[in-house]
Motif scaffolding. Structure first.
Motif, PDB file in Angstrom:
ATOM      1  N   MET A 193       4.291 -63.872 -23.867  1.00  0.00           N
ATOM      2  CA  MET A 193       5.116 -65.075 -24.004  1.00  0.00           C
ATOM      3  C   MET A 193       4.804 -65.838 -25.286  1.00  0.00           C
ATOM      4  SD  MET A 193       5.281 -66.365 -20.068  1.00  0.00           S
ATOM      5  CE  MET A 193       6.464 -67.676 -20.423  1.00  0.00           C
TER       6      MET A 193
ATOM      7  N   LEU B 150       7.596 -68.630 -26.462  1.00  0.00           N
ATOM      8  CA  LEU B 150       7.898 -69.420 -25.269  1.00  0.00           C
ATOM      9  C   LEU B 150       6.770 -70.391 -24.916  1.00  0.00           C
ATOM     10  CD1 LEU B 150       9.388 -66.525 -23.111  1.00  0.00           C
ATOM     11  CD2 LEU B 150      10.657 -68.287 -24.388  1.00  0.00           C
TER      12      LEU B 150
ATOM     13  N   GLU C 150       8.160 -64.059 -16.709  1.00  0.00           N
ATOM     14  CA  GLU C 150       8.096 -65.130 -17.706  1.00  0.00           C
ATOM     15  C   GLU C 150       8.727 -66.415 -17.156  1.00  0.00           C
ATOM     16  OE1 GLU C 150       8.161 -62.425 -21.738  1.00  0.00           O
ATOM     17  OE2 GLU C 150      10.063 -62.866 -20.741  1.00  0.00           O
TER      18      GLU C 150
ATOM     19  N   TRP D 284      14.098 -72.439 -20.070  1.00  0.00           N
ATOM     20  CA  TRP D 284      13.982 -72.938 -18.701  1.00  0.00           C
ATOM     21  C   TRP D 284      15.218 -73.746 -18.320  1.00  0.00           C
ATOM     22  CZ3 TRP D 284      13.828 -77.870 -16.598  1.00  0.00           C
ATOM     23  CH2 TRP D 284      13.542 -77.920 -15.233  1.00  0.00           C
TER      24      TRP D 284
ATOM     25  N   LEU E 166       4.030 -75.208 -22.994  1.00  0.00           N
ATOM     26  CA  LEU E 166       5.429 -74.846 -23.136  1.00  0.00           C
ATOM     27  C   LEU E 166       5.935 -75.265 -24.516  1.00  0.00           C
ATOM     28  CD1 LEU E 166       7.832 -73.778 -21.363  1.00  0.00           C
ATOM     29  CD2 LEU E 166       8.300 -76.174 -20.829  1.00  0.00           C
TER      30      LEU E 166
ATOM     31  N   LEU F 269       7.206 -70.282 -17.038  1.00  0.00           N
ATOM     32  CA  LEU F 269       7.933 -71.456 -17.538  1.00  0.00           C
ATOM     33  C   LEU F 269       8.093 -72.494 -16.441  1.00  0.00           C
ATOM     34  CD1 LEU F 269      10.775 -69.726 -19.623  1.00  0.00           C
ATOM     35  CD2 LEU F 269       8.592 -70.642 -20.453  1.00  0.00           C
TER      36      LEU F 269
ATOM     37  N   GLY G 115      10.652 -72.393 -25.103  1.00  0.00           N
ATOM     38  CA  GLY G 115      10.410 -72.125 -23.686  1.00  0.00           C
ATOM     39  C   GLY G 115      11.139 -73.118 -22.793  1.00  0.00           C
TER      40      GLY G 115
END
Length: 185
Positions: free
Chosen positions: A103, A108, A64, A133, A125, A68, A129
């Motif tokens: 996700m 996310l 994941e 990140w 995104l 991202l 998310g």
């Protein structure tokens, strides 16, 4: 033992022990080359474990994290099609679909139809998310600063230049080696 000796893992020989064993079995081995390559390999493996622990603490997987990161690298508004994501990550479309499904369920990313082309899907995104990140980047930055704390600014610069030279050589010799041999999911 020499300065190159590293603390081995639970069942892993030290670098010096590994090189000595290789030289015993393969007399043409250049110990300097093997020291560099083996140290890089071990460093990469250990760094990946550390990064994996960090993202796991945030409730996301390495897989994941890769998505991202790829969306952030695409630039604002952090949107790509699933096919482009799969290509950039070296994944099959099926693996990418599975990852996006998971996700999206975790909040996310979103997956919506392109307003200009209703056949095309866009992965974007989310704020959640991006927050994950950013937190992963903060954790990684702290880890990396700690990792390089014993190197001066000049040494960091030289090391960086040398590693980039090695990377360029590998990229030139193996231009298709940026993807995965197998999916991470």
């Amino acid at each position: 033992m020499s300065e190159s000796t590293e603390e081995p893992g639970p069942s892993e020989p030290s670098l010096d022990e590994q090189i000595a064993a290789y030289q015993r079995e393969f007399r043409d081995l250049d110990p300097q080359v093997e020291q560099v390559v083996s140290a890089l390999g071990r460093l990469n493996r250990r760094m990946n474990v550390a990064y994996g622990r960090q993202v796991a603490a945030l409730g996301i997987s390495n897989a994941e994290w890769e998505v991202l990161k790829t969306l952030v690298l695409s630039g604002a508004p952090y949107r790509l099609g699933p096919g482009e994501l799969a290509k950039r990550l070296g994944l099959t479309p099926a693996a990418m679909t599975h990852r996006i499904d998971r996700m999206a369920g975790e909040g996310l990313v979103t997956r919506d139809r392109d307003e200009n082309n209703r056949v095309r899907v866009i992965v974007e995104l989310t704020d959640e998310g991006r927050t994950k990140w950013l937190e992963a980047m903060r954790m990684a930055s702290d880890f990396e600063e700690d990792l390089l704390q014993d190197l001066s600014g000049v040494e960091r610069g030289v090391l960086g230049e040398l590693l980039v030279r090695l990377l360029r050589r590998v990229e030139h010799a193996q231009p298709d080696a940026g993807g995965r041999l197998t999916d991470l999911d």
